[in-house]
Motif scaffolding. Sequence first.
Motif, PDB file in Angstrom:
ATOM      1  N   UNK C  92       0.806  -1.225   0.000  1.00 53.78           N
ATOM      2  CA  UNK C  92       0.000   0.000   0.000  1.00 53.78           C
ATOM      3  C   UNK C  92       0.839   1.275   0.000  1.00 53.78           C
ATOM      4  N   UNK C  93       1.790   1.444   0.936  1.00 53.80           N
ATOM      5  CA  UNK C  93       2.538   2.698   0.909  1.00 53.80           C
ATOM      6  C   UNK C  93       3.527   2.780  -0.257  1.00 53.80           C
ATOM      7  N   UNK C  97      -2.425   2.109  -3.852  1.00 56.76           N
ATOM      8  CA  UNK C  97      -3.655   1.352  -3.621  1.00 56.76           C
ATOM      9  C   UNK C  97      -4.000   0.442  -4.793  1.00 56.76           C
ATOM     10  N   UNK C 132     -13.382   1.177  -4.809  1.00 60.93           N
ATOM     11  CA  UNK C 132     -12.567   1.502  -3.630  1.00 60.93           C
ATOM     12  C   UNK C 132     -11.876   2.846  -3.808  1.00 60.93           C
ATOM     13  N   UNK C 136     -13.359   5.281  -1.052  1.00 64.24           N
ATOM     14  CA  UNK C 136     -12.481   5.453   0.105  1.00 64.24           C
ATOM     15  C   UNK C 136     -11.513   6.618  -0.063  1.00 64.24           C
ATOM     16  N   UNK C 140     -14.238   9.565   0.913  1.00 62.30           N
ATOM     17  CA  UNK C 140     -14.060   9.538   2.361  1.00 62.30           C
ATOM     18  C   UNK C 140     -12.699  10.060   2.801  1.00 62.30           C
ATOM     19  N   UNK C 141     -11.805  10.246   1.849  1.00 61.47           N
ATOM     20  CA  UNK C 141     -10.517  10.850   2.189  1.00 61.47           C
ATOM     21  C   UNK C 141      -9.624   9.989   3.060  1.00 61.47           C
ATOM     22  N   UNK C 142      -9.736   8.657   2.939  1.00 62.21           N
ATOM     23  CA  UNK C 142      -8.787   7.804   3.657  1.00 62.21           C
ATOM     24  C   UNK C 142      -7.409   8.013   3.018  1.00 62.21           C
ATOM     25  N   UNK C 143      -6.392   8.352   3.819  1.00 61.17           N
ATOM     26  CA  UNK C 143      -5.107   8.711   3.221  1.00 61.17           C
ATOM     27  C   UNK C 143      -4.343   7.506   2.680  1.00 61.17           C
ATOM     28  N   UNK C 144      -4.741   7.037   1.518  1.00 56.53           N
ATOM     29  CA  UNK C 144      -4.021   5.938   0.863  1.00 56.53           C
ATOM     30  C   UNK C 144      -3.545   6.481  -0.482  1.00 56.53           C
TER      31      UNK C 144
END
Lengths: 501, 336, 153
Positions: C92-93, C97, C132, C136, C140-144
Amino acid sequence: METLSNLWLGLETALTFWNLAYCMVGVLLGTAIGVLPGLGPTATIAMLLPVTFGLPPVSALIMLAGIYYGAQYGGSTTAILVNLPGESSSVVTALDGYQMARQGKAGRALATAAIGSFFAGTVATVLLAVFAPPLADLALQFGPAEYFSLMVLGLVASVVLAHGSLLHAFGMIILGLILGLIGTDVNSGTTRYTFGFPEIADGINFVVVAMGVFGLGEIIGNLANESTRTVMAKTVTGLMPTKDDMKQMAAPVLRGTVLGSMLGILPGGGAMLASFAAYTLEKKVSKHPERFGKGAIEGVAGPESANNAGAQTSFIPMLTLGIPSNPVMALMIGAMIMQGIQPGPSVMTEQPVLFWGLIVSMWIGNLFLLVLNLPLIGLWVRMISVPYHFLYPAILVFCAIGVFSLNNATFDVYLMAIFGFLGYIFRKLDCEPAPMLLGFILGPMMEEHLRRAMLISKGDATVFLSRPISATMLLLALILLATVLAPAVRQKREEAFQEEA
Amino acid sequence: MNMTGKVKSSLTRRLMLFSLSSVSALLMLGAGEGYAQGKAPQGPIEITSGTSPGGTPDVLMRRVAKILNEEKIITNPIVVQNRTGGSWMVAANWVLNKKGDENTVLTIAQPILTTPITTGQPTVYDKLTPISMFIQGDLLIAVQPNSPAKTFKEFVDLAKQRERSIKVAGAQAGSTDHMVTGLVEKASGAKLNYVPFDGGGAAATAFLGGNVDMIVLPPSEALPHVKNNKIKLLAILSESRRTEPEFKDVPTAKEQGFDIVWGQSWGLAGPPGMDPELVKFWDNAIQKLAATDAWKATVKEMFLRSQVVNASQAKEHMAQLHDQHLALLRDLGLAK
Amino acid sequence: MPHVLHKKDFWAGVLYIVFGAAAFWIGREYPMGTAGRMGAGYFPTILSVILMLIGLLSAARAFAQEGEAVGAIAWKPLAFVVGSTALFGLLLPSAGLVVALLVLILVSAAASQHFRFDPNAAAGLILLVAFCTLVFVKALGVPMPLVGSWFGE
């Protein structure tokens, strides 16, 4: 009379077009996100909180409350459909709900949950409107000693959750208690069992454990038996509960509502015990306790009602005392502060429009939830009829992203993988994970309350017996323990006699 | 009396450094730097917070972000990101690993200083690039409304009668509440019974339920209970009284002869090796922020204080704060 | 040596003993305190001893009572599901994603015996990744990161 005029004020507020719209949007968003595996109410609210900042305070809180019970309900849907409890209260819903789904009764389980929740929500809203301040005062009677005894009662009750070996139920509870100790000890500041990882210095998140042992463990277990049995029954019987079902669920819904309303008021983790307590009660009063864990409709109706009633009454300490009774309420308090409102007893007198508007909107939100979800049931049921080998990678994706979003950290994803491995091993050894999860939730609270009570009493252990509420609960725990152990002991003796003969 | 004298000589002297008067003195030195538009970050900015949404520092930083954007002081979209865990160490490590990053800043709160001390880890604050400390919060000593003590002095006398007879509710060991309890013990010579709870909310619940005798609260949290006659305020731990009508009658501990000055403070710091031009950018933005009406209203509404310690002094200020916390936690036996 | 009749009970017992012993061993550093002022080690010590006792009981019972065998461990699903989850965290990082999701979905799907190329499944895969990304990351601004550090900014 005053209550009536207050309710009228609330109706006027909640029924304005925009507030209705925000309530509906909240319920919709909450359901939509809460239904994704791995995203429970806390995560959903945390993510959507910023969305509400631009709204006027009343609308913001109405929308947040909508998100909350929408997500709560959405979480139950996931628990029933794919055995993934997104928060502690839906662990027990998953026990029988998922079994019903596998037997092709997913629609009936979902409808039971929706109807039970609506009834419980209605009753709890009335309670909230009429008795909020005296109930809040009652909740304050609970000191550390009372909470410790409540936790003991909860742990004994969790033995009832297991339908297999008693010894393993105890073993898994203790294992859960130990896992719960991971993190910083509140009383001394010592970090325990963290192996130097700061990511778990505040403890492991419940969702990580639940997604691991339930979600991943379940998937691996299903794949292992892929060739020998199908995961979901091919034929789906009825989307709505039958008349017989309705008759069966009426009493559990009522009992669940009462239990949930009472426990929800307690700020120290009462609400999360509500569904467990309801399940235990149903299994204990049932004439056929052996049906539990194999798809008993009472095992869905009772806990779901209790869960929703508790969710509503947990607003009481927040609104009347400014005390957060669970992480969601802490977020709500944050939202209020953000809106420039200091939560506390003065909200009711100084912000009557907000207070009563919110309460009335809760009932409207519950109605929306019912109207929204009954038609959706068909869709959900069709969704799980997708072949399992297409479904499970998607479940895994949502679990992984959901768990990541808890702390925005990949560490939790790795932890979930480890718990998935453990979950599979537990399944292989017939060790049920539900009692472990309850131990995991209650462990830290139980230890803290015990140590606090002992600090306050300066080491005098008789406080647990000299305070009437605490003593009553310990007595109840003892009685419950006896009724749990008695059949097992009797069975042993019968076996012994048979061998002799 | 002997005890009080001893305490005065060592600890409280150092604590006085925290006092707002010295903060404003620092402010005078650094104020009024005007300069041309220098380097600015490109793209969205993250303010990392170590609490979950709704925690005080999180609420504050979201307000900061909102005002900075609304007043067009900073035009890049600012997002407050919650990276919780390890009593702020997860958030701190996130920013520590962003060496030279131009789009991330860290919310500074006391756990950044105290967690390394209580867990025996290497210090964190001195590896970051300090930007500004610009929010301060007062603390109040509150007791049950039916307590026989009418003043802080009477309360201390009561506590001295029997060791550990006064039960104090607060957050976990090593928290601000715990440190304040330690300060009261040192300054008064009384021995209190500190009962740690899982967070301030749980402690307040226990207090309202009458399970404990004393609690430490910030003004905003104390206010609703004061209005409802659920608590009695005995002292404020700042150098001077607050001026709002709700709190102007609460005397400082100092006025009552106890040299206890302690409070909370928040600010911002950049990752290690942040470009001095960017520090300037932020420094400038915070000073502009502090001058806006929206910010002043926020500070008033939340019963805080906002004295800007700007970038040129922030490093020294944070070092002072660290040393005070270290000294106090050592005295409490909580430093590792 | 007597015969283990109940393999599941025996291994569950071993598991409890291992966990209990580990908790006890690590926990011996934490101060015990007294009943009135319990230290950080009080509760863990008691719990780990109880868990070890339960483990002994369970293992002992396995010699007296007949029961099922544990059965074969499903190594393939176990390794693929657990492995793909860990890979997601790892990728992921660094890879972003999109890549992490593709790897997670494909590796985990490979655990199923029904795994083969199928145009419908491929379409589902693309839809899921798009969903996704939109929900997301965008909504929703999930920091990915969508595209990770491996591929530059």
